[in-house]
Design an enzyme around this catalytic site. Structure first.
Site, PDB file in Angstrom:
ATOM      1  N   LYS A 195       0.999  -1.343  -0.277  1.00  0.00           N
ATOM      2  CA  LYS A 195      -0.143  -0.166  -0.141  1.00  0.00           C
ATOM      3  C   LYS A 195       1.199   1.450   0.071  1.00  0.00           C
ATOM      4  O   LYS A 195       1.758   1.320   0.360  1.00  0.00           O
ATOM      5  CB  LYS A 195      -1.211   0.307   1.203  1.00  0.00           C
ATOM      6  CG  LYS A 195      -1.280   1.307   1.546  1.00  0.00           C
ATOM      7  CD  LYS A 195      -2.697   0.612   2.361  1.00  0.00           C
ATOM      8  CE  LYS A 195      -4.340   2.596   2.744  1.00  0.00           C
ATOM      9  NZ  LYS A 195      -4.674   2.164   4.016  1.00  0.00           N
ATOM     10  N   LYS A 248      -2.238  -1.673  -4.214  1.00  0.00           N
ATOM     11  CA  LYS A 248      -3.258  -0.200  -3.804  1.00  0.00           C
ATOM     12  C   LYS A 248      -1.895   1.119  -3.951  1.00  0.00           C
ATOM     13  O   LYS A 248      -1.220   0.777  -3.127  1.00  0.00           O
ATOM     14  CB  LYS A 248      -3.699  -0.086  -2.263  1.00  0.00           C
ATOM     15  CG  LYS A 248      -4.736   0.831  -2.421  1.00  0.00           C
ATOM     16  CD  LYS A 248      -4.961   0.984  -0.990  1.00  0.00           C
ATOM     17  CE  LYS A 248      -6.282   2.056  -0.541  1.00  0.00           C
ATOM     18  NZ  LYS A 248      -6.151   2.232   0.291  1.00  0.00           N
TER      19      LYS A 248
HETATM   20  C1  PBG Z   1      -6.867   2.893   5.836  1.00  0.00           C
HETATM   21  C2  PBG Z   1      -7.818   3.177   3.871  1.00  0.00           C
HETATM   22  C3  PBG Z   1      -6.980   4.301   3.360  1.00  0.00           C
HETATM   23  C4  PBG Z   1      -8.242   3.800   1.963  1.00  0.00           C
HETATM   24  C5  PBG Z   1      -8.061   2.646   1.899  1.00  0.00           C
HETATM   25  N1  PBG Z   1      -8.160   2.519   3.221  1.00  0.00           N
HETATM   26  C6  PBG Z   1      -6.491   5.947   3.014  1.00  0.00           C
HETATM   27  C7  PBG Z   1      -5.473   5.747   3.541  1.00  0.00           C
HETATM   28  O1  PBG Z   1      -4.395   4.848   4.141  1.00  0.00           O
HETATM   29  O2  PBG Z   1      -4.775   7.447   3.627  1.00  0.00           O
HETATM   30  C8  PBG Z   1      -8.385   4.540   0.579  1.00  0.00           C
HETATM   31  C9  PBG Z   1      -8.900   4.435  -0.522  1.00  0.00           C
HETATM   32  C10 PBG Z   1      -9.418   4.825  -1.478  1.00  0.00           C
HETATM   33  O3  PBG Z   1      -8.852   5.717  -1.979  1.00  0.00           O
HETATM   34  O4  PBG Z   1     -10.539   4.666  -2.359  1.00  0.00           O
HETATM   35  N2  PBG Z   1      -6.124   2.908   5.746  1.00  0.00           N
END
Ligand code: PBG
Length: 324
Positions: A195, A248
């Site tokens: 991520k 992601k």
């Molecule tokens: C939380 C999380 C995030 C997303 C999914 N879970 C945002 C972040 O890490 O700030 C993003 C999903 C999206 O942008 O559609 N940790």
């Protein structure tokens, strides 16, 4: 063999032949639909930066789940917006926390739909970081205990899959041990393994009311200059017991998805995130692109890159198109 004996256009001559030889499939069962759950009854609050997406109450979430099931969508993933936030994000692991309530209701009414519980603290903490904050830093090891507690609360509520997204080292191990000790050896783990710290999450932070109050997430989420590091993250999570791994965002990281799929023989998910969705919606609204066609092309490309599943806000719209 070369031209004129070989004519590559022969394979493109008609829809029938093109369909016959197409390499990549996109089906509703490849799609996972995210839901944002907030307290209340009959609530359906539009998310301005994500046209067509809503913060909804548990009763509405059950309706969405039924619709997803009908459309053949593989699963829903649940994000919670709690009634109150605190330093530790207590509502994430409360027995009657918003996500636990939503899981119980959906599993009671639509038992055959796979329910994935997102496990992160940023929506639940007053500071908006994904764990316990000491000074200005997120304390990795102190956060692991809370991750374990939250996973157990989600599993007890009936989640089929737990999806830890905080990018803490050792999170999958902490979670797997807690689940096994608690008698949930069959609960799956879909880890947000690679991520990235990404500007593509902007609209989500509106949707989940989760932007960090200070600093950024770069000390736990990955640097977008790195691809090899993603393979280390994935391999570590697999060693710790992850069943499904995730990359992601998706669209700007197709090379990473491909690298993971080539290297590891496991189901791979990719998250087509909020910013990717918002850009398509905005350009379509302006009349600059055909939103439906672009979404189909993007999701197919993510599959072509090697993703088995795509988490996407387009899920319902695309499942409808695929069903026509
Ligand atoms: C939380 C999380 C995030 C997303 C999914 N879970 C945002 C972040 O890490 O700030 C993003 C999903 C999206 O942008 O559609 N940790």
């Amino acid at each position: 063999m070369s031209f004129p004996f070989t004519r590559l256009r022969r394979l493109r001559q008609s829809p029938k032949i093109r369909d016959w030889v197409s390499e990549t499939t996109l089906a509703p069962k490849n799609l996972i639909y995210p839901l944002f759950i907030r307290p209340g009854k009959n609530v359906r609050k539009p998310i301005a930066s994500m046209p067509g997406q809503y913060q909804i109450s548990v009763d509405r979430a059950v309706k969405e789940a039924k619709e997803c099931k009908k459309l053949g969508i593989a699963a829903v993933i649940l994000f919670g917006i709690p009634s109150k936030k605190d330093e530790r994000g207590s509502e994430a692991f409360a027995e009657d926390g918003i996500i636990q309530k939503a899981i119980r209701s959906i599993k009671a009414k639509v038992p055959s739909l796979t329910v994935i519980a997102d496990l992160c603290f940023c929506e639940y903490t007053s500071h908006g970081h994904c764990g316990i904050v000491q000074g200005k830093e997120v304390d990795n090891d102190a956060t692991l205990d809370l991750i374990a507690r939250t996973a157990l609360a989600q599993a007890r509520a009936g989640a089929d899959v737990i999806a830890p997204s905080g990018m803490m080292d050792g999170m999958v191990k902490a979670l797997r041990s807690a689940l096994d000790r608690g008698g949930f050896k069959d609960t799956l783990i879909m880890a947000y393994s690679a991520k990235y710290a990404s500007a593509f999450y902007g609209p989500f932070r509106d949707a989940a009311e989760s932007p960090p109050k200070f600093g950024d997430r770069k000390s736990y989420q990955m640097d977008f200059r790195n691809a090899k590091e993603a393979l280390r993250e994935i391999s570590q999570d697999l060693d710790e017991g992850a069943d499904i791994v995730m990359v992601k965002p998706a669209l700007a990281y197709l090379d990473v998805i491909r690298g993971v799929k080539d290297r590891f023989n496991v189901p791979v998910a990719a998250y087509n995130v909020s910013g990717e969705y918002a850009m398509v919606k905005a350009a379509a609204k302006a009349g600059w692109v055909d939103g439906e066609k672009i979404a189909l092309e993007i999701l197919t490309a993510i599959r072509r890159a090697g993703a088995d599943f795509v988490l996407t806000y387009h899920a319902k719209d695309i499942a409808k198109i695929l069903g026509r």
